[in-house]
Design an enzyme around this catalytic site. Sequence first.
Site, PDB file in Angstrom:
ATOM      1  N   HIS A   1      86.665  18.090  -6.020  1.00  0.00           N
ATOM      2  CA  HIS A   1      87.313  19.197  -6.713  1.00  0.00           C
ATOM      3  C   HIS A   1      88.632  19.532  -6.025  1.00  0.00           C
ATOM      4  CE1 HIS A   1      83.287  20.793  -8.524  1.00  0.00           C
ATOM      5  NE2 HIS A   1      83.842  19.872  -9.266  1.00  0.00           N
TER       6      HIS A   1
ATOM      7  N   HIS B   1      77.276  13.782 -17.086  1.00  0.00           N
ATOM      8  CA  HIS B   1      77.674  14.853 -16.176  1.00  0.00           C
ATOM      9  C   HIS B   1      76.470  15.559 -15.550  1.00  0.00           C
ATOM     10  CE1 HIS B   1      81.564  16.367 -14.963  1.00  0.00           C
ATOM     11  NE2 HIS B   1      81.053  17.566 -14.826  1.00  0.00           N
TER      12      HIS B   1
ATOM     13  N   TYR C   1      78.138  26.352  -8.432  1.00  0.00           N
ATOM     14  CA  TYR C   1      76.931  25.867  -7.766  1.00  0.00           C
ATOM     15  C   TYR C   1      76.338  26.897  -6.811  1.00  0.00           C
ATOM     16  CZ  TYR C   1      78.227  21.466  -9.838  1.00  0.00           C
ATOM     17  OH  TYR C   1      78.552  20.491 -10.755  1.00  0.00           O
TER      18      TYR C   1
ATOM     19  N   ARG D   1      82.272  11.031 -12.151  1.00  0.00           N
ATOM     20  CA  ARG D   1      82.338  11.312 -13.582  1.00  0.00           C
ATOM     21  C   ARG D   1      82.253   9.992 -14.341  1.00  0.00           C
ATOM     22  NH1 ARG D   1      86.666  14.054 -11.191  1.00  0.00           N
ATOM     23  NH2 ARG D   1      86.477  16.342 -11.161  1.00  0.00           N
TER      24      ARG D   1
ATOM     25  N   LYS E   1      90.517  12.436 -12.399  1.00  0.00           N
ATOM     26  CA  LYS E   1      91.322  13.115 -13.397  1.00  0.00           C
ATOM     27  C   LYS E   1      92.714  13.411 -12.855  1.00  0.00           C
ATOM     28  CE  LYS E   1      88.746  16.688 -14.262  1.00  0.00           C
ATOM     29  NZ  LYS E   1      88.212  17.890 -14.915  1.00  0.00           N
TER      30      LYS E   1
ATOM     31  N   ARG F   1      75.941  14.323 -12.154  1.00  0.00           N
ATOM     32  CA  ARG F   1      76.889  14.950 -11.223  1.00  0.00           C
ATOM     33  C   ARG F   1      76.372  16.319 -10.795  1.00  0.00           C
ATOM     34  NH1 ARG F   1      82.377  14.500  -9.814  1.00  0.00           N
ATOM     35  NH2 ARG F   1      83.621  16.413  -9.885  1.00  0.00           N
TER      36      ARG F   1
END
Length: 412
Positions: free
Chosen positions: A375, A349, A384, A256, A280, A352
């Site tokens: 994730h 993004h 996806y 990111r 994050k 990504r």
Amino acid sequence: MAGVMQIPVSGALKEWSAGFVDYLAAAGYAPTSIGLRVALFAHLGRWCDAEALLPAELDAGAIDQFLAARKKSHIDLASRGSLAPVVVFLRSVGAIPQLTRQQDIPVGAVDALLDRWGAFLLSERALVVSTVKYYRVLAAPFVVSRLRGQALDWEAVDAEAVARFVAATIPQLPVGTAKLTITALRSLLRFLFSIGVVSNRLDAVVPGRAGYRDAGLPRGLTAEQVALMLAATGRDSLVRRRDRAVLVLLSRLGLRAVDVAGLELDDLDWRTGTIRVRGKGGQIDLMPLPADVGQALAEHLSDGRPSTAVGRSVFLRCRAPFTGLRVAGIQGIVGQAGRRVGLGAVGAHRLRHTIATATINAGASLEEVGQLLRHRGLASTMIYAKVDLVRLGSIVRPWPGSGPADAAAGVS
């Protein structure tokens, strides 16, 4: 700096002029840039003399007045950003007032309530500061709508009033913002009930906003488009080598923008070929450093760092002060690369999404893609599945009447 010191600074700010030159030099400003900012410093001093203002009276309002006056006679260095080094320096030496909430202005009823709610969210709900600030912004219009004069009126707040406010404001917002606004409003109403400001639980009457998670498709780029962006960025200057390293990190590791902005020199372990990524929510992951990514980083770092660089960020601003690039700077690099090859303002993004889409179409499982993207749960990776062309192709049913298989299956 002899030429710089010849710029006359008189009046109210004269005693700090030499210190300002040293401050700019230590921050890495070039001599020409220092000269321009010292001239701006001198102009501010002359303006203070003309307005009969002492440095201690240079508050935010006076600074705005100076900028308005400067714009009438100058076309350069007439913005808040241009004046920022002057203001920061003068505040650091105590010459002008600090930028704080003015104590002589009472906190309004709206701010007082939002402050109390924010403190509750921080201490009792353990939300992070950034979330609390965003919640305040989203819920503030509702609180303002209850303002009557200088006080807040909660007596007439009932289910109808809440529903009326939601119906008037939520439909105009994007789906994501609308959902968060509803969440913030419900939280505020629960808080108001808990402290006795409203007599009924009104959070349950806030209607939801229609919208489904992952309703769209990930918008990646093709391998050819990414290659064009990298080729157009080039390696022929320090800035371009920096920008290319940013693009390689984003496109090869699926990082990111905030991950790249947070990289520090100590996160690169050249001996083991790994890179430490701070993601994050304080998540820290150790990732392999592919050869091409390592080469791009080495080319960037081999240019050396300014002696006045602040901190240990891998990616620095190209102009003084040499601080680490922020998220907006990373996004700007990607956007500029996209525009350079005619793709428009490409978001960071999308790179990504690009590696995730390419990985899953190369045969990787959703679990493997989730690990690549770091994730925390598979739910974030499920989107996806919509671009897994190989697996989707194996389950698609033929269009009726499109081939011999239909006849064998009895389709007519």
